[in-house]
Structure formats: structure tokens, C-alpha cells
Scaffold this motif. Structure first.
Motif, short mmCIF file in Angstrom:
data_model
loop_
_atom_site.label_atom_id
_atom_site.label_comp_id
_atom_site.label_asym_id
_atom_site.label_seq_id
_atom_site.Cartn_x
_atom_site.Cartn_y
_atom_site.Cartn_z
N ASP A 1 8.86 9.07 -31.47
CA ASP A 1 9.65 9.98 -32.29
C ASP A 1 8.69 11.01 -32.91
N PRO A 2 8.91 12.31 -32.66
CA PRO A 2 7.99 13.33 -33.18
C PRO A 2 7.69 13.21 -34.67
N LYS A 3 8.71 12.91 -35.47
CA LYS A 3 8.51 12.79 -36.93
C LYS A 3 7.56 11.64 -37.26
N LYS A 4 7.60 10.60 -36.45
CA LYS A 4 6.79 9.41 -36.75
C LYS A 4 5.36 9.50 -36.22
N TYR A 5 5.19 10.15 -35.06
CA TYR A 5 3.82 10.18 -34.53
C TYR A 5 3.03 11.42 -34.93
N LEU A 6 3.71 12.43 -35.49
CA LEU A 6 3.01 13.66 -35.89
C LEU A 6 1.89 13.39 -36.90
N PRO A 7 2.10 12.56 -37.94
CA PRO A 7 0.99 12.28 -38.87
C PRO A 7 -0.20 11.60 -38.17
N ALA A 8 0.08 10.74 -37.19
CA ALA A 8 -1.00 10.08 -36.45
C ALA A 8 -1.75 11.09 -35.59
N LEU A 9 -1.03 12.08 -35.04
CA LEU A 9 -1.67 13.11 -34.23
C LEU A 9 -2.62 13.96 -35.08
N ALA A 10 -2.18 14.29 -36.29
CA ALA A 10 -3.02 15.11 -37.18
C ALA A 10 -4.32 14.41 -37.54
N LYS A 11 -4.32 13.07 -37.52
CA LYS A 11 -5.52 12.30 -37.92
C LYS A 11 -6.27 11.70 -36.71
N ILE A 12 -5.84 12.03 -35.49
CA ILE A 12 -6.33 11.35 -34.29
C ILE A 12 -7.83 11.54 -34.06
N GLN A 13 -8.43 10.52 -33.49
CA GLN A 13 -9.79 10.62 -32.93
C GLN A 13 -9.69 10.04 -31.53
N HIS A 14 -9.60 10.90 -30.54
CA HIS A 14 -9.37 10.46 -29.17
C HIS A 14 -10.56 10.82 -28.30
N LYS A 15 -11.08 9.83 -27.58
CA LYS A 15 -12.20 10.07 -26.67
C LYS A 15 -11.64 10.51 -25.32
N GLY A 16 -11.79 11.78 -25.00
CA GLY A 16 -11.26 12.32 -23.76
C GLY A 16 -12.33 12.62 -22.74
#
Length: 375
Positions: A325-340
């Protein structure tokens, strides 16, 4: 009559199927028009990520999900870009990867923001894109301020150039990049002796180049696309303009040697790509490029790895939030640390990538050659 064991198996299968959630991730880019080769490259990067996620049975919030890629064409046209954005909002997509270029990403970003749908662009570099105050807007590459600054600094401090002619194609991307180059060039003691304009469909630059020739610049800077840079380099050679040539990521492609043909000389063209990795991370990117070639039978043009990473970063945020759900994962996206495959991805409070890298290249013997990576 179905045996009891068979009935239980069918019931379990039905239950598992019912639990499988469909997650729609959109990719938008130009699949038609002058930079269709870049748009398709990005779309293939997204497709590769979606296929991998489905193959490994990705779970979100304890449930298996099936990802669907909604691939849309904006033809590099702002009007078509906003129409596509509204179509995706109406389709209730869970997230958007794109658009490819600044001219379509910027107007589309308001539509996604109004709907609360996260948007990660793998290749939009205009500084304006993340300066609108939208908390749904992200990018995984450096911006034009960093690109233009890196090129101007290299022109002044490494190549010791004194006079520059600046041309831009009047797109949001080309104009922003050219203006930033000119500003930093002047600050570093380079005189801008000519400023000219064209458009992103033009292939005849003889009138502009004839005017520029009289100014005797050491370098011609072009804010535009490889489809313009190729013909321009040919026409410069025909007019006897023997100067250095610079541009941003949209000319810095594997297609430029083909587009420029014999207009491309060794160590003549210098370009900057928004992104880049240090030597320690090279193997991951090389492995991606090999897998991409195997899957699509073509080389990466430029931003497919960043598009792949954008999808994976978005899904990582969904997994951390336990929801698509965009509303629920948006805060996690803003704080993400993803190894790409393109390095570590995290965002500042505007949605710009932290420590965005810029890679400088030249061309030798018809091949793009790495000069350096800066952060």
C-alpha cells in the motif's frame, strides 16, 4: 469422487492462490520517438527486476506476491506523459518507476503526488524534479547541478580550456544542464563566447555551428540528446571545427559512436553520466550487464541498471513496511538503505540520492572509456 488427500491439496492450493497478492509496478518512458532506445533500455531494466522478483517468490507481509509490470510510453512528450500518469493513477498502481526524461517526469510527478503514489526516476536529472516539495518523488541518480559542475570543473582544471560555446535543445533537461555548465564554467575562469538554442528533434546544426566557428571556442557544450550530438559532431567535422565537445548523460551512450560515425575523434568528446560505481562494486554491475545481455540479446545503453535498482529499492521498502500500500510503504522508502548493483541507495529529505556519483567518460576507438568517478 476426489480422494480426501486430493481434496485437501486442492483446498490448500486454492487458499494459497487466494492469498497471492497482485502488485502493479509501472514503468514509463519513451518507447517511441528520438530517444526510444533509452526508454526501451530502461523498460528492460524494470522488466528484468520484475521477472527476478517473481521467480524467487517474493513475500510481502507474510504473503507471496506476484508483480505485474505496467509498461507505458510517454514518447518524451509532456502532454502524453501526464495522460499516462493519470491512466496509472486510475489503474491504482502500487508505484511508478520513471519517467525517463525531465520534461515528462516533472509534470507527471504532481499527478502521482496528488494520488500519494511513490515515483522513483532512474534517469531524470533536472534539479527542479525534486525541488517541488513532493514527498512521493525520488531519483536514484545525481542531478544536473552535479553533472554540469563536474563537466565544467574538468574543462577548467584538467583540460585547461579557456573559451566555451554552449548549445541547448530547450528541453527541461538540456536547458538546465547547459545553464549549470555555463555558471560553473564562468566561476572557473572559462569565458562563454557563444550561447545558441535548438530543439530536441533537430538534426541540422550548420547555421548554429557556422556562427560558433567564428568565435573560436576551445569546447562546444551541448545540453541535449545523443540523437542530436551525433549529427552535430559530423557537421562540426565537415565545417572544420576542431574543438573538444562536452555533454551530459543523454549523449553519454553506447550509441553515440554509431550516431556520430567518423565525426567522433579520440579524446574529443567528454561526457558525464549521473551515477557510477567505485572499483570495489564493479563486479556486481558487470554481472548485471552480462545477465541483461543474456536476457535481451543487447548491451545496456545507459540507465537499465538504475531502473533495475529503482524497482528493487521500491520492493525493499514494501517488504520493510510489510505492505505494498503506497501510504504504508512510503515512509519506509524515504528512510531506505538499499544495496543495489549501482551502489548504496538512500534518499535525502528532497528525494535526491545521497552521495550521488558522477562518472566522466571520453571515447577512444569508438568505445566509451572511463575517466573517473566523483561523489
Amino acid at each position: 469422487m476426489i480422494p480426501l488427500a486430493g481434496a485437501i491439496a486442492l483446498a490448500l492450493a486454492g487458499s494459497a492462490y487466494a492469498q497471492e497478492q497482485i502488485v502493479k509496478i509501472a514503468h514509463v518512458g519513451p518507447i517511441t520517438g528520438p530517444i526510444a532506445h533509452i526508454g526501451k533500455d530502461n523498460e528492460n531494466g524494470a522488466r528484468m527486476a520484475i521477472e527476478e522478483l517473481n521467480a524467487k517468490g517474493t513475500m510481502i507481509g507474510g504473503k507471496k506476491v506476484k508483480f505485474e509490470l505496467m509498461a507505458e510510453d510517454d514518447a518524451s512528450d509532456p502532454k502524453q506523459g501526464t495522460a499516462v500518469a493519470q491512466k496509472l493513477v486510475d489503474a491504482k498502481v502500487n508505484g511508478v518507476i520513471g519517467h525517463v526524461n525531465s520534461g515528462t517526469s516533472i509534470p507527471a510527478s504532481k499527478i502521482y503526488n496528488d494520488a500519494g503514489i511513490p515515483q522513483i526516476s532512474p534517469s531524470t536529472t533536472s534539479a527542479k524534479y525534486t525541488q517541488q516539495g513532493f514527498n512521493t518523488t525520488f531519483r536514484v541518480v545525481a542531478n544536473d547541478n552535479q553533472l554540469g559542475g563536474a563537466l565544467a570543473g574538468y574543462a577548467a582544471k584538467t583540460l585547461h580550456l579557456k573559451n566555451a560555446a554552449v548549445i541547448d535543445d530547450r528541453t527541461a533537461y538540456g536547458q538546465g544542464l547547459a545553464e549549470e555548465f555555463a555558471k560553473i564554467a564562468k566561476a572557473n575562469g572559462i569565458a562563454v563566447v557563444a550561447t545558441e538554442y535548438t530543439n530536441d528533434k533537430a538534426t541540422d546544426f550548420n547555421a548554429i555551428l557556422t556562427k560558433i566557428k567564428d568565435k573560436k571556442p576551445d569546447v562546444v557544450f551541448f545540453g541535449g540528446l545523443d540523437t542530436g550530438a551525433g549529427p552535430m559532431l559530423k557537421q562540426m567535422k565537415a565545417l572544420g571545427i576542431k574543438t573538444k565537445y562536452m555533454g551530459g548523460d543523454a549523449i553519454c551512450t553506447s550509441d553515440l559512436p554509431k550516431l556520430a560515425a567518423d565525426g567522433l575523434s579520440n579524446d574529443q568528446v567528454y561526457c558525464a553520466e549521473a551515477g557510477g560505481i567505485d572499483e570495489s562494486e564493479k563486479k556486481g554491475l558487470d554481472d548485471f550487464k552480462a545477465a541483461f545481455k543474456k536476457r535481451f540479446d543487447k548491451e545496456v545503453v545507459i540507465y537499465a541498471p538504475y531502473t533495475y535498482d529503482a524497482v528493487m529499492t521500491m520492493v525493499d521498502a514494501m517488504q520493510k513496511a510489510g505492505s505494498a500500500d503506497p501510504k504504508k510503504y512510503l515512509p519506509a522508502l524515504a528512510k531506505i538503505q538499499h544495496k543495489g548493483v549501482t551502489g548504496m541507495i538512500g534518499f535525502d529529505n528532497k528525494g535526491d540520492i545521497k552521495n550521488g556519483a558522477v562518472t566522466l567518460y571520453t571515447y577512444k576507438d569508438g568505445k566509451r572509456t572511463l575517466l573517473n568517478v566523483s561523489h
